[in-house]
Design a protein around this motif. Structure first.
Motif: not given
Length: 333
Positions: A130-141, A210-223
């Motif tokens: 998925l795209p993020t502010i920082a680039g991309h992140a992997v969401l699994m599963d 832990n990362v909240e849902g909104r943190g996904l697109y903020q680039g808080e983690a790559d995975v």
């Protein structure tokens, strides 16, 4: 590399699958594609395309799984479906990879039925980029395993970290656990126990908590790790929100002056490419002893072509061998 392509998978099959396969073959002379589906129907499409190379073949399948069919019913009632034949070919080592834009549940269920798992893998999982502010992140599963255990999520972190490093080019991927709050101790037993495994085990240096849902697109983690039920909801909400924002933005663009509108449309389309399925091709089912790329049902020829080429990248980067090696080094009960 030989790939079995479910020619009948997707909303618009078989035309985009066959067109995409031909495009991939033209781009990569090392690829060989086996189109799986009704022989007569596929042959007529190939003839109409004008393709006459020897790296495109057909494996006959008498049945097709519909997009809305219940996976368990389809597996029982349609043993000769194009999806089943693809997996049987990979289990027999006749192909290196399976690519399908068909019924996701049926693709996963058929794969799990083969028990074609990498050594020490407890349950395979689907990883989407998925795209993020920082680039991309992997969401699994995002749907393969809705009843996960802490050990499953721990292994997803290992698999996702390898995928992010080798495919997305993230040198040291940060791992986050999708949760209802960022504080320690949040969530149910599954997430609390997984948090402990990640924070105390060999992955602790990569784990950001832990990362909240909104943190996904903020680039808080790559995975970002979660069980399949949550992941599928996150993915579908993201798709719906992206479509909504694109439509609303287009309304504003159409109200601009001609010159501004043309410039805005170009910028808008460039941004939209980050969300469109044909840019990334599909999502890998990680943990399989082989390669499985699951494409969106609305995939066009470009998406299919990218998924086929992505399968070759997956093999070239040695993703599976790295997963097996890391799982052997970092066992979990």
């Amino acid at each position: 590399m030989r790939i079995a392509l479910d020619a009948m998978g997707g909303d618009f099959a078989p035309e985009p699958n066959i067109t995409g396969a031909i495009a991939a073959l033209q781009a990569d002379p090392a690829l060989n594609v086996v189109l799986v589906g009704p022989q007569d129907q596929i042959d007529s499409q190939i003839e109409a395309s004008g393709y006459c190379g020897d790296r495109l073949s057909v494996a006959h399948a008498t049945q097709v799984v519909g997009m809305e069919e219940k996976p368990t019913d389809a597996m029982r009632q349609k043993p000769d479906s194009s999806i089943s034949i693809c997996w049987k070919m990979m289990a027999a080592r006749e192909v290196d990879a399976v690519v399908s834009a068909g019924n996701t549940g049926a693709v996963v269920a058929s794969g799990l039925k083969t028990r074609l798992f990498l050594k020490d893998v407890k349950r395979p999982g689907i990883a989407v980029t998925l795209p993020t502010i920082a680039g991309h992140a992997v969401l699994m599963d995002v749907g393969a395993n809705p009843s996960a255990r802490p050990s499953h999520l721990y292994q997803y972190a290992i698999m996702g970290e390898i995928y992010a490093r080798e495919v997305l080019g993230v040198e040291v991927p940060k791992i986050g656990l999708i949760n209802i709050g960022s504080e320690d101790g949040k969530g149910n037993d599954l997430y609390r126990d997984t948090y402990r495994l990640l924070s105390e085990g060999p992955l602790k240096d990569n784990f950001v908590g832990n990362v909240e849902g909104r943190g996904l697109y903020q680039g808080e983690a790559d995975v970002l790790i979660c069980e399949g039920f949550v992941g599928n909801v996150v993915l579908k909400v993201s798709e719906g929100m992206a479509d909504f924002l694109m439509q609303e933005a287009s309304k504003q663009i159409l109200g601009s002056l001609d010159t501004e509108r043309d410039q805005a449309k170009r910028a808008f389309m460039d941004m939209g490419k980050r969300y469109r399925y044909h840019e990334t091709g599909g999502a890998p089912l990680l943990g399989i002893d082989g390669i499985c790329i699951i494409c969106h049902g609305s995939s066009d020829a470009q998406s299919i072509s990218n998924a086929l080429k992505g399968s070759a990248t997956f093999k070239d980067r040695g993703i599976n061998s790295q997963i097996a090696e890391h799982l052997a080094q970092k066992p979990v009960a």
